[in-house]
Design an enzyme around this catalytic site. Structure first.
Site, PDB file in Angstrom:
ATOM      1  N   LYS A 111       0.818  -1.207   0.000  1.00 38.13           N
ATOM      2  CA  LYS A 111       0.000   0.000   0.000  1.00 38.13           C
ATOM      3  C   LYS A 111       0.861   1.271   0.000  1.00 38.13           C
ATOM      4  O   LYS A 111       0.444   2.319  -0.474  1.00 38.13           O
ATOM      5  CB  LYS A 111      -0.935   0.025   1.211  1.00 38.13           C
ATOM      6  CG  LYS A 111      -1.858  -1.175   1.365  1.00 38.13           C
ATOM      7  CD  LYS A 111      -2.860  -1.280   0.240  1.00 38.13           C
ATOM      8  CE  LYS A 111      -4.008  -2.243   0.547  1.00 38.13           C
ATOM      9  NZ  LYS A 111      -3.612  -3.656   0.655  1.00 38.13           N
TER      10      LYS A 111
HETATM   11  C1  LIG Z   1      -4.312  -4.728   0.192  1.00 33.55           C
HETATM   12  C2  LIG Z   1      -3.546  -5.989   0.141  1.00 33.55           C
HETATM   13  C3  LIG Z   1      -3.832  -6.979  -0.811  1.00 33.55           C
HETATM   14  C4  LIG Z   1      -4.980  -6.854  -1.776  1.00 33.55           C
HETATM   15  O1  LIG Z   1      -4.797  -5.841  -2.725  1.00 33.55           O
HETATM   16  P1  LIG Z   1      -6.024  -5.270  -3.555  1.00 33.55           P
HETATM   17  O2  LIG Z   1      -5.504  -4.120  -4.319  1.00 33.55           O
HETATM   18  O3  LIG Z   1      -7.049  -4.857  -2.541  1.00 33.55           O
HETATM   19  O4  LIG Z   1      -6.540  -6.371  -4.405  1.00 33.55           O
HETATM   20  C5  LIG Z   1      -3.020  -8.097  -0.839  1.00 33.55           C
HETATM   21  N1  LIG Z   1      -2.003  -8.260   0.031  1.00 33.55           N
HETATM   22  C6  LIG Z   1      -1.710  -7.339   0.962  1.00 33.55           C
HETATM   23  C7  LIG Z   1      -0.599  -7.597   1.919  1.00 33.55           C
HETATM   24  C8  LIG Z   1      -2.453  -6.166   1.049  1.00 33.55           C
HETATM   25  O5  LIG Z   1      -2.151  -5.245   1.966  1.00 33.55           O
END
Ligand SMILES: *Cc1c(COP(=O)(O)O)cnc(C)c1O
Length: 496
Positions: A111
């Site tokens: 993120k």
């Molecule tokens: C947010 C997240 C995901 C999923 O990603 P999306 O964009 O919501 O599909 C997968 N793995 C981790 C560690 C995340 O923080």
């Protein structure tokens, strides 16, 4: 480049407006009016560029109302070595696959790739659109977005950030990262329920016009840092180009060769960014959507029917414990030839009955670009242990889901194009689960979260990030827990 809503194409806005607003007024998501073509020659040149320049090039194709100098400054600050180390998105060869590590930022989940960028775009976007209000960033998180948004917006002038997380739906490290957050403009609260409850509550607040007027009177405007915000998505497109450029540089592929990506998926933001890269001309073969036991996307891709009416499973990959994937709406819009009314009718059906069917033509278009698989906790744990033993590489449970699905995809299809597994979190965010996979439940039973992290460090040799080690001594500042119905009141308290 202009942006339109996925539910009606009438109103067109600039990128800056889309970023400030988050959600379109009709409840749809902003999407670019067209996909900018990105010539292969430029991808080739990227192989010699550092990551911030790669990101600026890709974002510049979409954010045409931002100057090159603005984007250069944003990218250099966001992906600076003090935040991401020397290489923000390294590509590593592991066994027969390639792993794109996206967790070298300040909160150790992918993120950060977007949430170090969005807070730099937001003040520029506010200036461009003449917004002189406070922007209140409201976030529902399944664990990682919350901390990354708090870290990204902490101290950013003209903004406040408020995060709701499901009370028992995040890992201990994720929870500690959030409740110890410092900064005057940061707020955190637990919601009784799961991620979908928190996300639904946030969407309800966004859709509440009376509440918006009430906030406007106080000089506050709501915006979003969830991946429904275009400013979250556009930085994510860049790392798919970056991975391709690195494969070129390593001589794994020649320019023009197709590459597959397998993405651990929750809200469908990350994999959607890969689809955007493909539509811009990046030679991408299949996008393999990896789910955990909450396999609603797997069923959708296989059958063309989205059905959220199913039990919710708490898994060891909590950031993928999602039954309503917001960003799928953007893909549907492209697959049905941009028929906003049709998208709106599916979203209405989802809201009222929890399900919709897209019909044969859209399903066929979906299968052209996407494949799907899912791995339960047992399979993910097995993958962590095996890859650790065979390749001396340690994955977090989300990455392990994608690894397991990528292997199964290759075995079933015989597709030998290079496969990049997208790695979304540091194993230290999920120390207990990873250690359990490596050493068995008994060895881990008596250990607390911190002892698990220490034992993991001894077992895998990867240095523990200092900010995760420091969590043990930090004050717990945010301890509120509310019912979903009381979320708006919590926001009122934060704003006052
Ligand atoms: C947010 C997240 C995901 C999923 O990603 P999306 O964009 O919501 O599909 C997968 N793995 C981790 C560690 C995340 O923080």
């Amino acid at each position: 480049m202009k942006y339109v809503s996925t539910r009606s194409s009438a109103e067109k806005v600039d990128a800056a407006q889309a970023i400030v607003a988050g959600l379109a007024p009709d409840g749809g998501l902003y999407v670019p009016e067209s996909f900018p073509a990105f010539a292969l020659g430029r991808v080739k040149d990227m192989a010699e560029q550092p990551y911030p320049d790669r990101a600026r090039e890709v974002m510049g194709a979409y954010l045409t109302d931002f100057s090159e100098a603005e984007l250069r400054a944003c990218a250099r600050q966001a992906y600076a070595p003090e935040r991401f180390g020397d290489c923000p998105a390294p590509l590593k060869a592991v066994g027969d696959l390639h792993v794109l590590e996206l967790w070298h930022g300040p909160t150790h989940a992918f993120k950060d790739m977007a949430l170090q960028m969005l807070p730099r775009l937001m003040p520029l976007a506010m200036k461009k659109t003449g917004v002189d209000k406070q922007v209140f960033i409201l976030v529902a998180t399944s664990g990682d977005t919350g901390k990354a948004a708090l870290e990204g917006f902490c101290g950013v002038e003209g903004t406040q950030v408020g995060v709701f997380y499901p009370v028992d739906g995040v890992s201990p490290a994720q929870k500690l990262q959030m409740i110890t957050q410092e900064g005057e403009n940061t707020h955190v609260c637990a919601v009784k329920g799961n991620f979908d409850d928190a996300q639904t509550g946030v969407k309800r607040i966004f859709g509440d016009e009376a509440f918006a007027r009430e906030l406007a009177e106080k000089g506050v405007e709501l915006s979003s840092a969830n991946s429904i915000n275009w400013g979250r998505l556009v930085p994510q497109v860049a790392y798919y180009f970056s991975a391709y450029a690195d494969l070129l540089k390593k001589g794994v592929i020649a320019l023009g060769d197709e590459v597959n990506f397998c993405v651990p998926t929750g809200n469908f933001g990350n994999i959607l960014a890969a689809y955007y890269a493909k539509r811009m001309g990046l030679p991408v073969g299949k996008l393999v959507c990896a789910s955990n036991a909450n396999n609603v996307l797997f069923d959708f891709i296989e059958q063309g029917v989205y059905n959220a009416n199913r039990p919710f499973h708490k898994t060891t990959s909590p950031s993928m414990d999602i039954l309503v994937s917001s960003n799928l709406e953007r893909l549907l819009y492209e697959l049905c030839d941009r028929d906003g009314a049709l998208v709106a009718s599916w979203m209405q059906a989802l809201k009222s009955g929890g399900t919709y069917a897209v019909g044969e033509a859209v399903h066929r278009a979906l299968m052209e670009s996407f494949a799907a698989g899912w791995a339960d906790d047992e399979k993910a744990m097995e993958a962590i242990a095996r890859v650790h033993a065979e390749c001396d590489y340690t994955m977090d449970p989300h990455t392990a889901v994608a690894w397991s699905v990528a292997e199964a995809y290759r075995a079933h299809t015989g597709d030998r194009r290079p496969m990049v597994v997208v790695s979304t979190a540091s194993p230290y965010k999920f120390s207990r689960s990873v250690l359990t996979a490596l050493q068995g439940a008994e060895a881990v039973q008596a250990l607390d979260e911190f002892a698990c992290a220490d034992a993991l460090e001894r077992a895998c040799g990867l240095p523990m990030p200092a900010s995760l080690r420091d969590l043990r001594s930090k004050a717990r500042r945010h301890n509120d827990v509310v019912e979903p119905a009381a979320m708006a009141d919590e926001v009122r308290r934060w704003v006052d």
